[in-house]
Design a protein around this motif. Structure first.
Motif, short mmCIF file in Angstrom:
data_model
loop_
_atom_site.label_atom_id
_atom_site.label_comp_id
_atom_site.label_asym_id
_atom_site.label_seq_id
_atom_site.Cartn_x
_atom_site.Cartn_y
_atom_site.Cartn_z
N GLY A 161 46.53 12.97 -18.04
CA GLY A 161 45.87 12.65 -16.79
C GLY A 161 44.37 12.92 -16.83
O GLY A 161 43.82 13.31 -17.87
N VAL A 162 43.73 12.70 -15.70
CA VAL A 162 42.29 12.91 -15.55
C VAL A 162 42.07 13.68 -14.25
O VAL A 162 42.64 13.33 -13.22
CB VAL A 162 41.52 11.59 -15.50
N VAL A 163 41.26 14.71 -14.30
CA VAL A 163 40.96 15.50 -13.11
C VAL A 163 39.56 15.13 -12.62
O VAL A 163 38.64 14.92 -13.41
CB VAL A 163 41.07 17.01 -13.40
N VAL A 164 39.42 15.04 -11.31
CA VAL A 164 38.16 14.67 -10.68
C VAL A 164 37.69 15.81 -9.79
O VAL A 164 38.48 16.38 -9.03
CB VAL A 164 38.33 13.39 -9.83
N ALA A 165 36.41 16.15 -9.89
CA ALA A 165 35.80 17.10 -8.96
C ALA A 165 34.61 16.41 -8.31
O ALA A 165 33.68 15.98 -9.00
CB ALA A 165 35.35 18.37 -9.69
N PRO A 264 41.57 17.08 -19.22
CA PRO A 264 42.23 18.36 -19.39
C PRO A 264 42.31 18.77 -20.87
O PRO A 264 42.54 17.94 -21.76
CB PRO A 264 43.63 18.14 -18.82
N GLY A 265 42.12 20.06 -21.11
CA GLY A 265 42.40 20.60 -22.43
C GLY A 265 43.89 20.51 -22.72
O GLY A 265 44.70 20.32 -21.81
N LYS A 266 44.25 20.69 -23.96
CA LYS A 266 45.65 20.50 -24.36
C LYS A 266 46.60 21.37 -23.55
O LYS A 266 47.72 20.97 -23.23
CB LYS A 266 45.81 20.78 -25.85
N ARG A 267 46.15 22.58 -23.16
CA ARG A 267 47.02 23.51 -22.46
C ARG A 267 46.65 23.67 -20.99
O ARG A 267 47.10 24.61 -20.34
CB ARG A 267 46.98 24.88 -23.14
N SER A 268 45.87 22.77 -20.44
CA SER A 268 45.44 22.90 -19.04
C SER A 268 46.61 22.80 -18.08
O SER A 268 47.38 21.83 -18.11
CB SER A 268 44.41 21.81 -18.71
N ARG A 269 46.74 23.78 -17.20
CA ARG A 269 47.78 23.69 -16.17
C ARG A 269 47.51 22.52 -15.22
O ARG A 269 48.44 21.80 -14.84
CB ARG A 269 47.83 24.99 -15.37
N LEU A 270 46.27 22.37 -14.82
CA LEU A 270 45.92 21.30 -13.88
C LEU A 270 45.88 19.99 -14.66
O LEU A 270 45.00 19.76 -15.49
CB LEU A 270 44.57 21.58 -13.22
N ARG A 271 46.85 19.11 -14.37
CA ARG A 271 47.04 17.88 -15.13
C ARG A 271 47.97 16.98 -14.33
O ARG A 271 48.47 17.35 -13.28
CB ARG A 271 47.65 18.19 -16.50
N TRP A 272 48.22 15.78 -14.87
CA TRP A 272 49.14 14.85 -14.22
C TRP A 272 50.56 15.17 -14.68
O TRP A 272 50.85 15.20 -15.87
CB TRP A 272 48.80 13.41 -14.56
#
Length: 286
Positions: A161-165, A264-272
């Motif tokens: 996924g992609v996170v937007v701020a 997101p980094g490979k281990r990012s909790r915040l993700r799709w």
């Protein structure tokens, strides 16, 4: 010193059940053992300037050593990312239960063995680490979505996924007025398929761990969202532009909103995650 050590031990004990070990192969079970979004009322939005060609190394070191170290102390690395428009910036979100916990956890970590062992390596990769926004949820239930750790067996490709701020520099101090005005705008983002992952505002509090500076350049509101992929993100861009123009015309902002696209980094909790998992994360109860 005794009081400090006792405080760390008490904080760890208080979080022991919240952060119990979770089955890595079952995200639904993991959800039941996770902390509620509401548990983290202090959020650091941290953006590090990394030396040329050093971002991949920094991210690997960070993800290898630090997420569990913070979790054991009662804080949480809520997500870590690279920025598309800033190829040498490493961005991450860290959550604390409250300001007292921030001081205790940061003291325990930055004077503790994990950071002591790796600080030289990490510091040698960084140019600047002072671009930090100290934030709180706008409302008690609008904190950053707390998602399970990436499952190394079931999520072999890592976080997706992609996170937007979208960062709004507010004019004046009436945050609620701005938020109410912008609510219809944020609703169009969700109608386009993005999931709101947090609505945060500058926390007006004294920095109780001054070894880590935070920004003091005004009041900000941050909208966080998660897109499934770049195709969905394309639907979001014109909405974000329209919102920026409308808010500028109405004189509600000190400057144009900053739009930060985060991979997101490979281990990012915040993700799709799948819809069922995501909706569960938004309604967790302790």
């Amino acid at each position: 010193m005794y009081r400090f050590i006792a405080g760390v031990l008490l904080l760890a004990a208080a979080h022991a059940s919240t952060f119990a070990p979770i089955p890595s192969t079952n995200q639904q079970s993991a959800m039941q053992n996770l902390s509620d979004t509401n548990d983290f009322q202090v959020i650091e939005f941290r953006r590090y300037q990394i030396k040329d060609s050093g971002l991949a190394k920094f991210a690997t070191y960070f993800e290898s050593f630090f997420p569990e170290a913070f979790q054991q102390l009662g804080a949480l690395a809520l997500g870590q990312f690279s920025e598309r428009s800033n190829p040498n910036v490493f961005t991450w979100l860290r959550g604390f239960k409250d300001m007292d916990a921030r001081a205790i956890v940061n003291s325990a970590f930055y004077y503790g063995p994990v950071w002591k062992e790796h600080r030289t390596t990490l510091n040698n990769l960084m140019i600047d680490s002072d671009n930090v926004m100290l934030l709180r949820p706008l409302r008690h239930d609008s904190g950053v979505s707390v998602l399970p750790a990436v499952d190394p067996v079931c999520e072999v490709q890592g976080a997706q996924g992609v996170v937007v701020a979208q960062i709004f520099a507010l004019k004046g101090d009436d945050v609620e007025q701005f938020a109410n005005h912008a609510a219809s705008i944020f609703a169009t983002y969700q109608a386009a398929g993005l999931r709101q992952a947090g609505l945060l505002v500058t926390l007006d509090a004294k920095n109780n761990f001054p070894q880590l500076p935070v920004r003091t350049d005004g009041l900000y509101l941050v909208w966080l969202g998660i897109a499934r992929d770049d195709d969905q993100l394309q639907n979001f861009y014109p909405l974000a532009d329209r919102a920026a123009n409308a808010l500028a015309v109405e004189g509600l902002l000190r400057s144009a909103p900053e739009l930060v696209i985060l991979d997101p980094g490979k281990r990012s909790r915040l993700r799709w995650l799948a819809e069922k998992i995501q909706s569960t994360a938004d309604t967790l109860q302790i």
